[in-house]
Design an enzyme around this catalytic site. Structure first.
Site, PDB file in Angstrom:
ATOM      1  N   HIS A 125     -14.246  27.812  13.838  1.00  0.00           N
ATOM      2  CA  HIS A 125     -14.656  26.472  14.267  1.00  0.00           C
ATOM      3  C   HIS A 125     -14.245  25.444  13.210  1.00  0.00           C
ATOM      4  O   HIS A 125     -14.420  25.675  12.007  1.00  0.00           O
ATOM      5  CB  HIS A 125     -16.175  26.433  14.461  1.00  0.00           C
ATOM      6  CG  HIS A 125     -16.644  25.203  15.182  1.00  0.00           C
ATOM      7  ND1 HIS A 125     -16.869  24.008  14.542  1.00  0.00           N
ATOM      8  CD2 HIS A 125     -16.932  25.009  16.504  1.00  0.00           C
ATOM      9  CE1 HIS A 125     -17.276  23.109  15.427  1.00  0.00           C
ATOM     10  NE2 HIS A 125     -17.322  23.689  16.631  1.00  0.00           N
ATOM     11  N   PRO A 126     -13.703  24.308  13.641  1.00  0.00           N
ATOM     12  CA  PRO A 126     -13.232  23.323  12.654  1.00  0.00           C
ATOM     13  C   PRO A 126     -14.331  22.765  11.756  1.00  0.00           C
ATOM     14  O   PRO A 126     -14.082  22.517  10.566  1.00  0.00           O
ATOM     15  CB  PRO A 126     -12.604  22.221  13.516  1.00  0.00           C
ATOM     16  CG  PRO A 126     -13.139  22.425  14.882  1.00  0.00           C
ATOM     17  CD  PRO A 126     -13.404  23.886  15.004  1.00  0.00           C
ATOM     18  N   ASP A 128     -17.865  24.095  11.598  1.00  0.00           N
ATOM     19  CA  ASP A 128     -18.783  25.097  11.069  1.00  0.00           C
ATOM     20  C   ASP A 128     -18.136  26.016  10.041  1.00  0.00           C
ATOM     21  O   ASP A 128     -18.831  26.523   9.141  1.00  0.00           O
ATOM     22  CB  ASP A 128     -19.347  25.942  12.215  1.00  0.00           C
ATOM     23  CG  ASP A 128     -20.201  25.127  13.175  1.00  0.00           C
ATOM     24  OD1 ASP A 128     -20.660  24.038  12.766  1.00  0.00           O
ATOM     25  OD2 ASP A 128     -20.388  25.568  14.324  1.00  0.00           O
ATOM     26  N   SER A 136     -16.058  14.518   5.113  1.00  0.00           N
ATOM     27  CA  SER A 136     -14.867  13.689   4.890  1.00  0.00           C
ATOM     28  C   SER A 136     -15.056  12.807   3.669  1.00  0.00           C
ATOM     29  O   SER A 136     -14.085  12.460   2.975  1.00  0.00           O
ATOM     30  CB  SER A 136     -14.596  12.808   6.116  1.00  0.00           C
ATOM     31  OG  SER A 136     -14.375  13.598   7.253  1.00  0.00           O
ATOM     32  N   THR A 183      17.175 -13.814 -28.047  1.00  0.00           N
ATOM     33  CA  THR A 183      15.821 -14.239 -27.703  1.00  0.00           C
ATOM     34  C   THR A 183      15.949 -15.500 -26.867  1.00  0.00           C
ATOM     35  O   THR A 183      16.818 -16.339 -27.127  1.00  0.00           O
ATOM     36  CB  THR A 183      14.982 -14.514 -28.970  1.00  0.00           C
ATOM     37  OG1 THR A 183      15.625 -15.531 -29.753  1.00  0.00           O
ATOM     38  CG2 THR A 183      14.819 -13.263 -29.819  1.00  0.00           C
ATOM     39  N   HIS A 184      15.120 -15.639 -25.845  1.00  0.00           N
ATOM     40  CA  HIS A 184      15.244 -16.744 -24.883  1.00  0.00           C
ATOM     41  C   HIS A 184      16.614 -16.727 -24.196  1.00  0.00           C
ATOM     42  O   HIS A 184      17.116 -17.765 -23.753  1.00  0.00           O
ATOM     43  CB  HIS A 184      15.031 -18.108 -25.558  1.00  0.00           C
ATOM     44  CG  HIS A 184      13.718 -18.256 -26.256  1.00  0.00           C
ATOM     45  ND1 HIS A 184      12.593 -18.740 -25.631  1.00  0.00           N
ATOM     46  CD2 HIS A 184      13.349 -17.959 -27.537  1.00  0.00           C
ATOM     47  CE1 HIS A 184      11.590 -18.755 -26.489  1.00  0.00           C
ATOM     48  NE2 HIS A 184      12.016 -18.272 -27.647  1.00  0.00           N
ATOM     49  N   SER A 314      31.189  -5.199  -2.500  1.00  0.00           N
ATOM     50  CA  SER A 314      31.253  -6.325  -1.587  1.00  0.00           C
ATOM     51  C   SER A 314      32.039  -5.950  -0.345  1.00  0.00           C
ATOM     52  O   SER A 314      33.017  -5.198  -0.418  1.00  0.00           O
ATOM     53  CB  SER A 314      31.906  -7.533  -2.267  1.00  0.00           C
ATOM     54  OG  SER A 314      32.112  -8.587  -1.343  1.00  0.00           O
ATOM     55  N   SER A 315      31.610  -6.501   0.781  1.00  0.00           N
ATOM     56  CA  SER A 315      32.342  -6.291   2.025  1.00  0.00           C
ATOM     57  C   SER A 315      33.476  -7.294   2.185  1.00  0.00           C
ATOM     58  O   SER A 315      34.277  -7.175   3.116  1.00  0.00           O
ATOM     59  CB  SER A 315      31.385  -6.401   3.216  1.00  0.00           C
ATOM     60  OG  SER A 315      30.810  -7.706   3.251  1.00  0.00           O
ATOM     61  N   LYS A 320      35.148  -5.687  -6.376  1.00  0.00           N
ATOM     62  CA  LYS A 320      33.856  -6.030  -6.970  1.00  0.00           C
ATOM     63  C   LYS A 320      32.969  -4.795  -7.024  1.00  0.00           C
ATOM     64  O   LYS A 320      32.857  -4.053  -6.048  1.00  0.00           O
ATOM     65  CB  LYS A 320      33.178  -7.133  -6.155  1.00  0.00           C
ATOM     66  CG  LYS A 320      31.972  -7.763  -6.828  1.00  0.00           C
ATOM     67  CD  LYS A 320      31.522  -8.983  -6.020  1.00  0.00           C
ATOM     68  CE  LYS A 320      30.453  -9.770  -6.758  1.00  0.00           C
ATOM     69  NZ  LYS A 320      29.204  -9.014  -6.862  1.00  0.00           N
ATOM     70  N   VAL A 321      32.334  -4.571  -8.172  1.00  0.00           N
ATOM     71  CA  VAL A 321      31.410  -3.448  -8.347  1.00  0.00           C
ATOM     72  C   VAL A 321      30.098  -3.993  -8.898  1.00  0.00           C
ATOM     73  O   VAL A 321      30.104  -4.752  -9.869  1.00  0.00           O
ATOM     74  CB  VAL A 321      31.988  -2.384  -9.303  1.00  0.00           C
ATOM     75  CG1 VAL A 321      30.991  -1.242  -9.482  1.00  0.00           C
ATOM     76  CG2 VAL A 321      33.324  -1.861  -8.779  1.00  0.00           C
ATOM     77  N   ASN A 322      29.006  -3.612  -8.294  1.00  0.00           N
ATOM     78  CA  ASN A 322      27.691  -4.161  -8.648  1.00  0.00           C
ATOM     79  C   ASN A 322      26.819  -3.133  -9.383  1.00  0.00           C
ATOM     80  O   ASN A 322      27.015  -1.926  -9.220  1.00  0.00           O
ATOM     81  CB  ASN A 322      26.966  -4.631  -7.389  1.00  0.00           C
ATOM     82  CG  ASN A 322      27.696  -5.766  -6.695  1.00  0.00           C
ATOM     83  OD1 ASN A 322      28.385  -6.547  -7.330  1.00  0.00           O
ATOM     84  ND2 ASN A 322      27.561  -5.840  -5.380  1.00  0.00           N
ATOM     85  N   GLU A 327      19.531  -2.477  -9.788  1.00  0.00           N
ATOM     86  CA  GLU A 327      18.972  -3.289  -8.705  1.00  0.00           C
ATOM     87  C   GLU A 327      17.963  -2.493  -7.888  1.00  0.00           C
ATOM     88  O   GLU A 327      16.881  -3.004  -7.544  1.00  0.00           O
ATOM     89  CB  GLU A 327      20.107  -3.796  -7.805  1.00  0.00           C
ATOM     90  CG  GLU A 327      20.952  -4.870  -8.456  1.00  0.00           C
ATOM     91  CD  GLU A 327      22.173  -5.246  -7.652  1.00  0.00           C
ATOM     92  OE1 GLU A 327      22.850  -6.212  -8.034  1.00  0.00           O
ATOM     93  OE2 GLU A 327      22.461  -4.566  -6.631  1.00  0.00           O
TER      94      GLU A 327
END
Length: 462
Positions: A125-126, A128, A136, A183-184, A314-315, A320-322, A327
């Site tokens: 029985h689930p 008992d 739960s 820096t910055h 890029s299409s 172009k290589v990203n 990312e």
């Protein structure tokens, strides 16, 4: 579907039709019909945890003399199949369901009972049998902790160790390569590539140690608290025995919670762990963005490194290589930060004796662990391990960096140093050549004082 493709099941609310080949029963079917929201079931790692918990619960009830050996053997066989993923299609309930996760607990109980009834000589029985000594309200918090702890131990921590090792190797390899510090986003005093990478490595090391510290609380389980924390209908030894069986089977040191009222009523530990994952996400985004900046170009950017070329970028723009891996890492970090916000809100839904946003806590926590584990390894293997340093670009930038004049401050003073730097900027000349005219120092002395490698070691150049 025709009528012959259904069977009739019943629960305390009455009868309803269930697909004939489904392993679930009436309560699962009601949840399927009640929550057609996202189409996202609870995560695989969570189903695994439910199977392991039901396996351990049956074992604990056998040790305590509450279940016959035949029933226990049947339940445990079925529960391990659930844990292994053999029956995932029979766990279709949407993650956006009742806040206690009762629907998913009953889904596990019904599937395991259905299978177990065919494995042994006794009907199972689930409620008992499979759910004996449980609610739960303690099963689902336990499943959150067990699933998250297992995923951290088995996936995330090894991935972080791998990234740390990769960073250490690159730091050693590039220890003597000097570059312009920033820096910055502006030119600053020089650093070595090894020093820069060591900063990344320390971030990852700190994140790993924070997670390890949080595991001490994540490995404490609510099982045994049952409905409201008092342990009603469970033997006092049930929770500790479940925790011990889980610990033995997984090699993770699970233990029973010292306070079931806390474990049922709140999700503070999940919020804590999510916070550690967010801190890791922030570190990864910083590292990924540093890589993107250093890779920028190749002609009009910083171009200090070239990341591995993995796919056309890029299409419309040939050649172009990203920086696709950094990312992707940043997007993972953004998702984890968003998941943390959801978990934070859900953690506030602990009303009196129960938190009522448990499934969404599980969903977001486990997703964060999974996507971080994957992205960390990709960042190590497809970005950091293989980037190539553009030493000519580094040297050109170093030699033209007027900020090196900072090293002359103890000798010529800040004001004369500022004037020298401004003249070098204005005339586009090397700082050493301008300093020869403005400081009265010899070329040999200026070479010694302005040596970029020596400047990475800090202190006054004597």
């Amino acid at each position: 579907m025709s009528e012959s493709q259904f069977r009739t099941e019943k629960d305390s609310m009455g009868e309803l039709q269930v697909p004939a080949d489904a392993l679930w029963g009436a309560q699962t079917q009601r949840a399927i019909e009640n929550f057609p929201i996202s189409g996202m079931p609870v995560p695989r790692a969570f189903i695994r945890a439910l199977g392991l918990i039901k396996w351990a619960a049956a074992g604990a009830n056998r040790e305590l003399g509450f279940l016959d050996e035949d029933i226990v053997a049947s339940i445990q066989k079925a529960a391990l199949e659930v844990a292994a993923g053999d029956h995932d299609r029979h766990f279709p309930i949407d993650v956006f369901q009742t806040g206690s996760g009762t629907s998913s607990n009953m889904n596990a109980n019904e599937v395991i009972a259905h299978l177990a009834s065919t494995y042994g000589e006794s009907a199972v029985h689930p409620n008992d049998h499979v759910n004996m000594g449980q609610s739960s309200n303690d099963v689902i918090p336990t499943a959150i902790h067990v699933s998250a702890a297992l995923e951290i131990h088995e996936s995330l921590l090894p991935a972080l160790e791998h990234l740390e090792q990769t960073l250490n190797e690159r730091a050693r390899e590039l220890a003597d390569v000097i570059k312009t510090g920033r820096t910055h986003l502006m030119d600053a005093m020089p650093v070595s590539f090894g020093q820069e990478i060591s900063g990344w490595q320390q971030q990852i090391s700190n994140a790993r140690h924070r997670l390890t510290d949080s595991l001490a609380r994540l490995q404490l389980l609510a099982q045994g608290g049952t409905a409201v924390g008092t342990g009603i209908n469970a033997h006092p030894e049930f929770g500790p025995r479940v925790a011990q069986l889980l610990a033995t089977s997984t090699n993770v040191p699970f233990a029973t919670s010292p306070n079931y009222f806390e474990s049922l009523s709140c999700q503070d530990t999940a919020v804590e762990v999510s916070g550690q994952l967010k801190a890791l996400a922030v570190a990864l985004m910083k590292i990924a963005n540093d890589l993107r900046w250093m890779n920028s170009g190749p002609l009009a950017g910083i171009a200090e490194i070239a990341l591995p070329a993995l796919q056309p970028g890029s299409s419309i723009m040939p050649g172009k290589v990203n920086p696709v891996i950094p990312e992707a890492t940043c997007m993972v970090a953004a998702q984890v930060i968003g998941n943390d916000a959801t978990i934070t809100v859900a953690g506030q839904a602990g009303n009196f004796q129960l938190n009522v946003m448990l499934p969404v806590v599980a969903q977001n926590l486990l997703q964060s662990i999974a996507i971080l584990s994957g992205s960390v390894r990709l960042l190590a293997d497809k970005a950091i391990a293989g980037f190539v340093v553009n030493t000519d670009q580094l040297q050109n930038a170093l030699m033209r960096n007027p900020i090196l004049v900072t090293a002359l401050n103890p000798v010529i003073g800040y004001e004369k140093g500022a004037a020298t730097a401004k003249q070098a900027y204005k005339e586009g000349r090397a700082i050493l050549e301008v300093a020869l005219e403005t400081t009265g120092l010899s070329r040999e002395e200026l070479k010694r004082l302005l040596d970029p490698a020596a400047l990475t070691r800090g202190g006054i150049q004597e």
